[in-house]
Design a protein around this motif. Structure first.
Motif, PDB file in Angstrom:
ATOM      1  N   LEU A 274       0.816  -1.214   0.000  1.00  3.71           N
ATOM      2  CA  LEU A 274       0.000   0.000   0.000  1.00  3.71           C
ATOM      3  C   LEU A 274       0.852   1.266   0.000  1.00  3.71           C
ATOM      4  O   LEU A 274       0.320   2.370  -0.029  1.00  3.71           O
ATOM      5  CB  LEU A 274      -0.939  -0.004   1.213  1.00  3.71           C
ATOM      6  N   GLY A 275       2.168   1.114   0.061  1.00  2.00           N
ATOM      7  CA  GLY A 275       3.047   2.270  -0.044  1.00  2.00           C
ATOM      8  C   GLY A 275       3.300   2.978   1.264  1.00  2.00           C
ATOM      9  O   GLY A 275       4.055   3.929   1.315  1.00  2.00           O
ATOM     10  N   ASN A 276       2.706   2.554   2.345  1.00  2.00           N
ATOM     11  CA  ASN A 276       2.905   3.203   3.644  1.00  2.00           C
ATOM     12  C   ASN A 276       3.432   2.214   4.683  1.00  2.00           C
ATOM     13  O   ASN A 276       3.242   2.393   5.885  1.00  2.00           O
ATOM     14  CB  ASN A 276       1.595   3.813   4.127  1.00  2.00           C
ATOM     15  N   GLY A 277       4.087   1.160   4.198  1.00  2.00           N
ATOM     16  CA  GLY A 277       4.587   0.128   5.104  1.00  2.00           C
ATOM     17  C   GLY A 277       3.564  -0.933   5.434  1.00  2.00           C
ATOM     18  O   GLY A 277       3.880  -1.896   6.119  1.00  2.00           O
ATOM     19  N   GLU A 278       2.345  -0.754   4.938  1.00  2.00           N
ATOM     20  CA  GLU A 278       1.290  -1.724   5.199  1.00  2.00           C
ATOM     21  C   GLU A 278       1.062  -2.592   3.966  1.00  2.00           C
ATOM     22  O   GLU A 278       1.382  -2.219   2.841  1.00  2.00           O
ATOM     23  CB  GLU A 278      -0.013  -1.007   5.564  1.00  2.00           C
ATOM     24  N   ARG A 279       0.492  -3.764   4.247  1.00  2.00           N
ATOM     25  CA  ARG A 279       0.151  -4.674   3.154  1.00  2.00           C
ATOM     26  C   ARG A 279      -1.293  -5.140   3.321  1.00  2.00           C
ATOM     27  O   ARG A 279      -1.755  -5.387   4.430  1.00  2.00           O
ATOM     28  CB  ARG A 279       1.077  -5.893   3.134  1.00  2.00           C
ATOM     29  N   ARG A 280      -1.961  -5.224   2.205  1.00  2.00           N
ATOM     30  CA  ARG A 280      -3.333  -5.721   2.201  1.00  2.00           C
ATOM     31  C   ARG A 280      -3.302  -7.245   2.035  1.00  2.00           C
ATOM     32  O   ARG A 280      -2.534  -7.792   1.250  1.00  2.00           O
ATOM     33  CB  ARG A 280      -4.115  -5.073   1.068  1.00  2.00           C
ATOM     34  N   ILE A 281      -4.140  -7.925   2.790  1.00  2.00           N
ATOM     35  CA  ILE A 281      -4.183  -9.383   2.773  1.00  2.00           C
ATOM     36  C   ILE A 281      -4.699  -9.882   1.434  1.00  2.00           C
ATOM     37  O   ILE A 281      -5.758  -9.464   0.957  1.00  2.00           O
ATOM     38  CB  ILE A 281      -5.082  -9.900   3.913  1.00  2.00           C
ATOM     39  N   THR A 282      -3.909 -10.783   0.823  1.00  2.00           N
ATOM     40  CA  THR A 282      -4.339 -11.412  -0.426  1.00  2.00           C
ATOM     41  C   THR A 282      -4.371 -12.939  -0.306  1.00  2.00           C
ATOM     42  O   THR A 282      -5.030 -13.599  -1.102  1.00  2.00           O
ATOM     43  CB  THR A 282      -3.396 -11.025  -1.583  1.00  2.00           C
ATOM     44  N   ILE A 283      -3.644 -13.473   0.666  1.00  2.00           N
ATOM     45  CA  ILE A 283      -3.624 -14.923   0.892  1.00  2.00           C
ATOM     46  C   ILE A 283      -4.431 -15.210   2.141  1.00  2.00           C
ATOM     47  O   ILE A 283      -4.110 -14.719   3.236  1.00  2.00           O
ATOM     48  CB  ILE A 283      -2.181 -15.441   1.024  1.00  2.00           C
ATOM     49  N   THR A 284      -5.492 -15.962   1.982  1.00  2.00           N
ATOM     50  CA  THR A 284      -6.454 -16.180   3.058  1.00  2.00           C
ATOM     51  C   THR A 284      -6.725 -17.666   3.239  1.00  2.00           C
ATOM     52  O   THR A 284      -6.394 -18.488   2.369  1.00  2.00           O
ATOM     53  CB  THR A 284      -7.788 -15.489   2.734  1.00  2.00           C
ATOM     54  N   PRO A 285      -7.337 -18.051   4.334  1.00  2.00           N
ATOM     55  CA  PRO A 285      -7.743 -19.454   4.482  1.00  2.00           C
ATOM     56  C   PRO A 285      -8.667 -19.922   3.366  1.00  2.00           C
ATOM     57  O   PRO A 285      -8.681 -21.107   3.032  1.00  2.00           O
ATOM     58  CB  PRO A 285      -8.453 -19.465   5.837  1.00  2.00           C
ATOM     59  N   LYS A 286      -9.410 -19.006   2.768  1.00  2.00           N
ATOM     60  CA  LYS A 286     -10.346 -19.388   1.713  1.00  2.00           C
ATOM     61  C   LYS A 286      -9.636 -19.830   0.441  1.00  2.00           C
ATOM     62  O   LYS A 286     -10.089 -20.754  -0.245  1.00  2.00           O
ATOM     63  CB  LYS A 286     -11.284 -18.215   1.410  1.00  2.00           C
ATOM     64  N   ASN A 287      -8.521 -19.171   0.099  1.00  2.00           N
ATOM     65  CA  ASN A 287      -7.866 -19.504  -1.165  1.00  2.00           C
ATOM     66  C   ASN A 287      -6.597 -20.333  -0.982  1.00  2.00           C
ATOM     67  O   ASN A 287      -5.830 -20.524  -1.929  1.00  2.00           O
ATOM     68  CB  ASN A 287      -7.555 -18.235  -1.973  1.00  2.00           C
ATOM     69  N   THR A 288      -6.362 -20.842   0.236  1.00  2.00           N
ATOM     70  CA  THR A 288      -5.149 -21.591   0.534  1.00  2.00           C
ATOM     71  C   THR A 288      -5.483 -23.007   0.973  1.00  2.00           C
ATOM     72  O   THR A 288      -6.345 -23.207   1.837  1.00  2.00           O
ATOM     73  CB  THR A 288      -4.337 -20.895   1.659  1.00  2.00           C
TER      74      THR A 288
END
Length: 703
Positions: A274-288
């Motif tokens: 996200l450019g501010n040191g944060e990351r948005r979750i893309t890997i979840t229990p649903k898709n793993t």
């Protein structure tokens, strides 16, 4: 398809999910609130160092020469890690040529070169609500991880081992698949606390006496510690035994926490920046795809996690020789072939191990096994066995006028009264010689009763000893390597079980003279004390326990109740393999009754399969010795088969083979390498005579 779940605290499990099932409302990746302190992170290039072999490669793991420290008194964290991986791999996997290493399993199988795997490793200390002692978790993410097809394998440590305890089992299989592997030491691990010097282990295994986060320190006040050291100097407290936490009660939770920690690590690497040191979750229990796995205590932990997983974190289970204490259900029986129907199954770990600790030393001298059991004469001096038989006879605990009669009666007691399979008789002596039942009895009596080191349960304690069995200060170089060398349950890595009330002076239990007999009978008085606590009455007189002993026995019974498995896997697909000759976790009290309990609880909704492997046992590492190698095959091979079957079921909808007995063929001549003909596969359609069935409330096992 996993069920939807919301990004909120899960009250039932105490977990704060970092991954949201609703992709329309993606969450920010945050460190789980159960993490204590910082997360250690390192990347390994797969050339000079790696995730699976610590840079040793397949040949280095097979080399009998251990890695060394440049400065034995001050090993670096990297050196400690390398030796820990070396020791933990070799403790579970037979690396001797001809036994299957490099052919059926090993880092180099289905891999290039030495099988080294590049990737990133994350480690942290975590806590379970209501518990004071930290637990270690680790996530290994190979560079081959595909974030478009994410997968994860759990690897809780076997036995009481530390964080690398499952590196050669679930770790190897998962990393070679390109999956993230998540580990936990389950609140066990070395966790040594030198009560004399205050030295304890940091997360990376290095020692410190400072007031800083460590894996374990005994819960003693300054005055209590001073009193303890004045009475018995140079002693240790050990995490599994002395944390006052009964860690086994939380093993399922620890595995679930490791999964959540794994999702945090994955999204730190692959989440949307996200450019501010944060990351948005893309890997979840649903898709793993998540497979709960591991062996022995680790396998039991993953089964417990699947039982407690009410929110779809786990897709399937594949374990080997799981240590489970099934809830006692006398509504079903177990029958092998045309043998006697077994009704007294599902004894607790402490019940049968204290029985083995008391009677096995005598049974080792029975004519039926004395000269046949491999390594018996090496590990079990006949004179000690004769003394144990004599002491048992004098207390009315075996019958017979001669050594042969007494030893045969001890063997009968274990087989007939405690449900130890005859197939386990030949390997039980080597386990007694290695103090397996003795160490489990001491550690788990303390853990189940939530006793502290200061309670000196049955007058047993932990310390280094000299050649005469007397307590001595541990040498600095041995202590510096404890993180890498210890299996988490003394006797280990130079620290032994000491019988403080031995005649003469506190003495190494194995060479102790019992006060009641004045004989060197392996400190039988202390082992009888542990047995009495397990059964809740005096094993010699049959009288009820009283006072502090009765209070402790009640606490132990409560602790055992806390670890009983429900058998309810909520319909999750699950497979497990176990060896019929398992002499550490007797199958009539673990693998078999868990399957029966599951059938009773889930009925037609059950998706559990059980594969019982003939001529296989608990510790494949023993297959490297003559007398064992010629009789037994590696269970490890069938564990990897179980994982392959679960993978095919989850990714390609392949049906799981029915429960069955697998009839292996021992080598006989160990000069001939193990071949595929020795290792028939788990059959998709086994013969009727090989099928394990649950019919009319009876678990029927083919002979």
């Amino acid at each position: 398809m996993k069920r939807l779940m919301i990004c909120t605290l899960i009250g039932a499990s105490g977990l704060a999910l970092t991954a949201c099932k609703d992709s329309s409302n993606p969450a920010i990746n945050t460190l789980p609130d159960f993490v204590r302190g910082n997360v250690e992170q390192a990347h390994y290039d797969g050339i000079t160092d790696d995730l699976l072999t610590a840079g040793l490669g397949a040949s280095g793991l097979a080399d009998a020469t251990k890695p060394t420290f440049a400065d034995p008194l001050n090993p670096t964290p990297a050196e400690l890690r390398r030796l820990a991986i070396y020791n933990n791999y070799r403790a579970l996997v037979d690396t001797v040529p001809g036994g299957g290493y490099g052919e059926f399993f090993g880092p180099q199988v289905d891999a290039s070169g030495e099988g080294m795997i590049a990737g990133t490793e994350y480690r942290a200390l975590v806590s379970v609500p209501g518990r004071n002692q930290p637990v270690t978790v680790m996530a290994q993410v190979p560079d081959t991880f595909d974030d478009d097809r994410p997968c994860m394998v759990t690897a809780p440590s076997s036995g009481s081992r530390g964080i690398y305890g499952a590196i050669g089992t679930a770790g190897e299989w998962g990393l070679k698949k390109g999956c993230a592997v998540v580990y936990t030491d389950k609140g066990t691990g070395t966790g040594s606390h030198n009560l004399e010097t205050g030295a304890a282990q940091r997360l990376d295994g290095s020692l410190t006496s400072a007031d800083e986060p460590v894996q374990f320190r005994a819960d003693l006040t300054e005055s209590e510690l001073a009193d303890f050291n004045a009475a018995t100097p140079d002693h240790f407290a050990w995490k599994h035994a002395h944390s006052k936490a009964n860690p086994e009660a939380d093993w399922g939770q620890h595995v679930l926490q490791s999964i959540e920690f794994g999702f945090y690590a994955l999204n730190e690497q692959f989440g949307q920046e996200l450019g501010n040191g944060e990351r948005r979750i893309t890997i979840t229990p649903k898709n793993t795809l998540v497979i709960a796995s591991s062996v022995s205590n680790g396998g039991g932990s993953s089964l417990r996690a699947a039982e407690q997983d009410q929110h779809g974190l786990i897709d399937g289970v594949a374990v080997s020789e799981p240590n489970v204490n099934p809830m006692v259900d006398d509504g079903f029986t177990i029958q092998q072939g045309d043998g006697v129907s077994i009704t007294s199954h599902s004894r607790s770990l402490l019940d049968y191990t204290t029985a083995l600790a008391v009677w096995q030393g005598c049974a080792n001298q029975a004519p039926e096994i004395r000269d046949v059991a491999p390594l018996n004469g090496v590990f079990n001096p006949p004179a000690v066995g004769e003394n144990i038989c004599s002491s048992l006879a004098n207390k009315g605990l075996v019958t017979g006028a001669t050594l042969d009669e007494r030893a045969s009666d001890a063997l009968r007691i274990l087989n007939e009264e405690f449900g130890i399979q005859p197939e386990q008789n030949l390997l039980a002596p080597v386990h007694f010689g290695l103090a397996v039942a003795q160490s489990i009895s001491m550690t788990y009596a303390n853990a189940y009763g939530r006793a502290g080191v200061e309670d000196r349960v049955c007058d047993l304690s932990l310390a280094a000893t000299d050649s005469n069995g007397a307590v001595t200060p541990i040498t600095d170089n041995v202590e510096a390597a404890l993180f890498s060398s210890s299996n988490g349950i003394p006797p280990t890595a130079g620290v032994n079980i000491v019988y403080d009330s031995a005649e003469g002076q506190p003495t190494h239990l194995a060479s102790s003279v019992s006060p009641s007999s004045s004989q060197a009978d392996y400190g039988l008085d202390a082992l009888l004390c542990l047995r009495s606590l397990a059964q809740g009455s005096d094993v010699v007189t049959g009288a009820p326990l009283s006072g502090d002993a009765a209070t402790l026995a009640d606490a132990i019974a409560d602790g055992i109740d806390e670890v009983r498995a429900s058998g309810d896997l909520h319909g999750k697909p699950a497979v497990y393999v176990t060896g019929r000759a398992d002499a550490i976790l007797p199958i009539n009290h673990t693998a078999r009754p868990y399957y029966g309990l599951n059938q009773r609880v889930e009925g037609d909704d059950s998706n559990l399969r059980y594969y019982e492997i003939l001529n296989a046992h608990h510790l494949d590492v023993l297959n490297g010795f003559a007398g064992v190698a010629d009789r037994y095959v590696p269970l490890h091979h069938y564990y990897f088969q179980a994982l392959d079957l679960m993978w095919a079921h989850l990714t390609d909808d392949q049906p799981l083979p029915p429960s069955q007995v697998v009839r292996t063929v021992p080598r006989g001549d160990i000069s001939t390498p193990l071949a595929q003909s020795n290792l028939p596969p788990i059959e998709a359609e086994p013969a009727t005579a090989d099928r394990i069935e649950f019919v009319d409330n009876q678990l029927r096992i083919p002979e």
